[in-house]
Design a protein around this motif. Structure first.
Motif, PDB file in Angstrom:
ATOM      1  N   SER A 105       0.813  -1.288   0.077  1.00  5.25           N
ATOM      2  CA  SER A 105      -0.239   0.045  -0.033  1.00  5.25           C
ATOM      3  C   SER A 105       1.049   1.281  -0.138  1.00  5.25           C
ATOM      4  O   SER A 105       0.129   2.359  -0.813  1.00  5.25           O
ATOM      5  N   VAL A 106       2.478   1.092   0.988  1.00  4.38           N
ATOM      6  CA  VAL A 106       3.165   2.243   0.556  1.00  4.38           C
ATOM      7  C   VAL A 106       2.961   2.253  -1.344  1.00  4.38           C
ATOM      8  O   VAL A 106       3.422   3.681  -1.247  1.00  4.38           O
ATOM      9  N   ILE A 116       1.138  13.124   1.937  1.00  2.55           N
ATOM     10  CA  ILE A 116       1.510  12.407   3.387  1.00  2.55           C
ATOM     11  C   ILE A 116       0.939  10.984   3.890  1.00  2.55           C
ATOM     12  O   ILE A 116       0.015  11.187   3.603  1.00  2.55           O
ATOM     13  N   LEU A 117       1.981  10.696   4.731  1.00  4.34           N
ATOM     14  CA  LEU A 117       1.471   9.431   5.098  1.00  4.34           C
ATOM     15  C   LEU A 117       0.817   9.491   6.621  1.00  4.34           C
ATOM     16  O   LEU A 117       1.644  10.004   6.981  1.00  4.34           O
ATOM     17  N   LYS A 118      -0.181   8.615   6.719  1.00  4.33           N
ATOM     18  CA  LYS A 118      -0.093   8.798   8.252  1.00  4.33           C
ATOM     19  C   LYS A 118       0.501   7.386   9.141  1.00  4.33           C
ATOM     20  O   LYS A 118      -0.367   6.225   8.321  1.00  4.33           O
ATOM     21  N   ILE A 119       0.250   6.983   9.986  1.00  2.00           N
ATOM     22  CA  ILE A 119       0.840   6.023  11.061  1.00  2.00           C
ATOM     23  C   ILE A 119      -0.060   5.940  12.100  1.00  2.00           C
ATOM     24  O   ILE A 119      -0.764   6.552  12.955  1.00  2.00           O
ATOM     25  N   ALA A 120      -1.040   4.888  11.553  1.00  2.00           N
ATOM     26  CA  ALA A 120      -1.910   4.059  12.421  1.00  2.00           C
ATOM     27  C   ALA A 120      -1.596   3.737  13.801  1.00  2.00           C
ATOM     28  O   ALA A 120      -0.345   3.484  14.500  1.00  2.00           O
ATOM     29  N   SER A 121      -2.237   4.439  14.975  1.00  2.00           N
ATOM     30  CA  SER A 121      -1.402   4.093  16.646  1.00  2.00           C
ATOM     31  C   SER A 121      -1.255   2.478  16.730  1.00  2.00           C
ATOM     32  O   SER A 121      -0.590   1.897  17.580  1.00  2.00           O
ATOM     33  N   SER A 122      -1.833   1.729  16.588  1.00  2.00           N
ATOM     34  CA  SER A 122      -1.364   0.509  16.078  1.00  2.00           C
ATOM     35  C   SER A 122      -0.155   0.122  14.960  1.00  2.00           C
ATOM     36  O   SER A 122       0.051  -0.725  15.942  1.00  2.00           O
ATOM     37  N   ASP A 123       0.067   0.860  14.454  1.00  2.00           N
ATOM     38  CA  ASP A 123       1.486   0.602  13.443  1.00  2.00           C
ATOM     39  C   ASP A 123       2.006   1.257  14.253  1.00  2.00           C
ATOM     40  O   ASP A 123       3.674   1.177  13.319  1.00  2.00           O
ATOM     41  N   ILE A 124       2.235   1.779  15.244  1.00  2.00           N
ATOM     42  CA  ILE A 124       3.664   2.909  15.578  1.00  2.00           C
ATOM     43  C   ILE A 124       4.613   1.950  15.814  1.00  2.00           C
ATOM     44  O   ILE A 124       6.008   2.379  15.769  1.00  2.00           O
ATOM     45  N   ARG A 125       4.792   0.846  15.864  1.00  2.00           N
ATOM     46  CA  ARG A 125       6.564   0.127  16.758  1.00  2.00           C
ATOM     47  C   ARG A 125       6.025  -1.543  15.141  1.00  2.00           C
ATOM     48  O   ARG A 125       6.903  -1.658  15.180  1.00  2.00           O
ATOM     49  N   ASP A 126       5.241  -1.290  14.589  1.00  2.00           N
ATOM     50  CA  ASP A 126       5.577  -2.092  12.903  1.00  2.00           C
ATOM     51  C   ASP A 126       6.931  -1.948  12.782  1.00  2.00           C
ATOM     52  O   ASP A 126       7.256  -0.766  11.610  1.00  2.00           O
ATOM     53  N   THR A 128       9.148  -2.782   9.710  1.00  2.00           N
ATOM     54  CA  THR A 128       8.958  -3.211   9.101  1.00  2.00           C
ATOM     55  C   THR A 128       8.059  -2.280   7.811  1.00  2.00           C
ATOM     56  O   THR A 128       8.964  -1.532   7.057  1.00  2.00           O
ATOM     57  N   LEU A 129       6.867  -1.755   8.580  1.00  2.00           N
ATOM     58  CA  LEU A 129       5.945  -0.940   7.581  1.00  2.00           C
ATOM     59  C   LEU A 129       7.031   0.709   7.825  1.00  2.00           C
ATOM     60  O   LEU A 129       7.025   2.033   6.798  1.00  2.00           O
ATOM     61  N   LEU A 130       7.229   0.777   8.874  1.00  2.00           N
ATOM     62  CA  LEU A 130       7.903   2.093   9.341  1.00  2.00           C
ATOM     63  C   LEU A 130       9.361   2.805   8.220  1.00  2.00           C
ATOM     64  O   LEU A 130       9.019   3.113   7.591  1.00  2.00           O
ATOM     65  N   ARG A 131      10.129   1.218   8.164  1.00  2.00           N
ATOM     66  CA  ARG A 131      11.183   1.441   7.578  1.00  2.00           C
ATOM     67  C   ARG A 131      10.600   1.628   6.167  1.00  2.00           C
ATOM     68  O   ARG A 131      10.762   2.684   5.117  1.00  2.00           O
ATOM     69  N   LYS A 132       9.824   0.830   5.482  1.00  2.00           N
ATOM     70  CA  LYS A 132       9.391   1.268   3.909  1.00  2.00           C
ATOM     71  C   LYS A 132       8.833   2.738   4.528  1.00  2.00           C
ATOM     72  O   LYS A 132       8.601   4.066   2.945  1.00  2.00           O
TER      73      LYS A 132
END
Length: 372
Positions: A105-106, A116-126, A128-132
């Motif tokens: 999706s990124v 702008i990209l948004k990080i959901a509260s559930s994903d702030i420790r993900d 792999t997704l953060l790096r992407k």
């Protein structure tokens, strides 16, 4: 680092309120665009992207007892329709924003030109997704719901150390939230802990669209997020969602807060002329008690202080005792700046203010004897 794209940005979270229907999604965008335009606010419409075919494990695609899986499948949209929604957002002059929940999706966000990209509260420790997300270099907003302080420290450092524009929203992940759940003082905490980034508010209140945005703005929040929806085709609107007429209240409350808060909190305000003139009218001027000759050195015993203050007259703000008269003065005459020698006479601020400060001087009426 605070970034202009985040400044006073309203994030209108569309989520799955389009219920997987392009027509409904476009109508939501159109309806809210009209309210945004009417209020002159800086706004984005935020979608959610999931590569659903890979996002849900194939062995659990029929798990209808898992609400997240059931809703995700029920609201799935093809990529071309999601792109059409992104394009419609831009057509209205709003910022296109997306929460991507997976790496594919990124890539779609980049392909579609999302800003702008948004990080959901559930994903702030993900990780792999953060790096992407970081690999795109796009501005990022994250929500802090449910996070511990050390998690937020790591998140902020992850993006700021990579020089990626980043903003952090205070968020309470309760749907809906009661007024007592909102915890607006956390804005102060986040601003103090992360002074170099933009802090915002993501909220899910169900009763009030007026008070929290005004308080949040006054505390320094500069992004504001709510879920949005419309009354359409009999589909019930969730309690935590904002409808267009409620967004109108929200935006107007923000504009009033902005007006009342005024300029930046980092510099002293410029005092308007009307305020200065009002205060000048309350200041006492310096008058002499008796006739005094040229060269006389003024003391406290030579003068009295009284209103009104006249144009060109020195006041209690300037008088120091020790001024030397350049002209003789008669009893009850005002002491003018041009009448004296004193160190402050050449002060640029004094020379700028005194000539136009106070009332015009009234000369005494001349009494003429008339023969009867």
């Amino acid at each position: 680092m605070a970034v202009d794209i985040f400044e006073n940005l309203f994030v209108l979270e569309l989520a799955n309120n389009h219920w997987g229907k392009l027509e409904r999604g476009l109508k939501i965008i159109d309806d809210f665009a009209a309210v945004v335009k009417a209020n002159g606010v800086h706004a984005s419409i935020k979608l959610q992207f999931r590569n659903v075919d890979d996002f849900i494990h194939r062995d659990y695609r029929d798990a209808e007892d898992v609400r997240y899986i059931k809703k995700t499948l029920a609201t799935q949209m093809p990529w071309d329709e999601l792109r059409a929604m992104v394009d419609r957002v831009r057509e209205h002059g709003m910022v296109a924003m997306v929460t991507p929940f997976d790496e594919a999706s990124v890539d779609k966000c980049v392909e579609f030109g999302v800003e702008i990209l948004k990080i959901a509260s559930s994903d702030i420790r993900d990780k792999t997704l953060l790096r992407k997300i970081a690999s795109t270099g796009l501005p990022v907003i994250a929500s802090s719901g449910g996070a511990e302080t050390h998690h937020l420290d790591a998140l902020v450092n992850f993006f700021t150390s990579r020089k990626i524009p980043f903003a952090l929203n205070h968020c309470v992940s309760l749907y809906p939230s009661e007024d007592g759940d909102v915890e607006l003082n956390q804005i102060d905490f986040l601003k103090a802990r992360y002074p170099d980034i933009t802090i915002g508010l993501s909220t899910h209140e169900q009763y009030n669209w007026h008070d929290s945005v005004q308080m949040a703005y006054a505390k320094g929040a500069r992004t504001f997020e709510r879920h949005v929806d419309i009354d359409y085709e009999g589909v019930p609107v969730s309690a935590y969602c904002t409808k267009p007429e409620q967004a109108d209240v929200w935006f107007k409350a923000f504009n009033k807060a902005k007006e009342m808060c005024g300029g930046p909190s980092t510099v002293k305000r410029v005092v308007p002329k009307a305020e200065r003139e009002y205060l000048d009218a309350l200041v006492r001027g310096v008058y002499v008690k008796r006739d005094l000759p040229v060269g006389h050195v003024l003391t406290d015993d030579d003068v009295y202080l009284a209103v009104p203050l006249l144009k060109g007259q020195i006041s209690t703000r300037e008088f120091e005792s020790g001024e030397v008269l350049k002209l003789p003065l008669a009893a009850d005459e005002p002491v003018l700046l041009g009448d004296i020698d004193a160190a402050y006479v050449n002060d640029p601020e004094v020379r700028r203010l005194v000539p136009d400060r106070g009332l015009e001087r009234r000369l005494p009426d001349l009494k003429v004897a008339v023969n009867q």
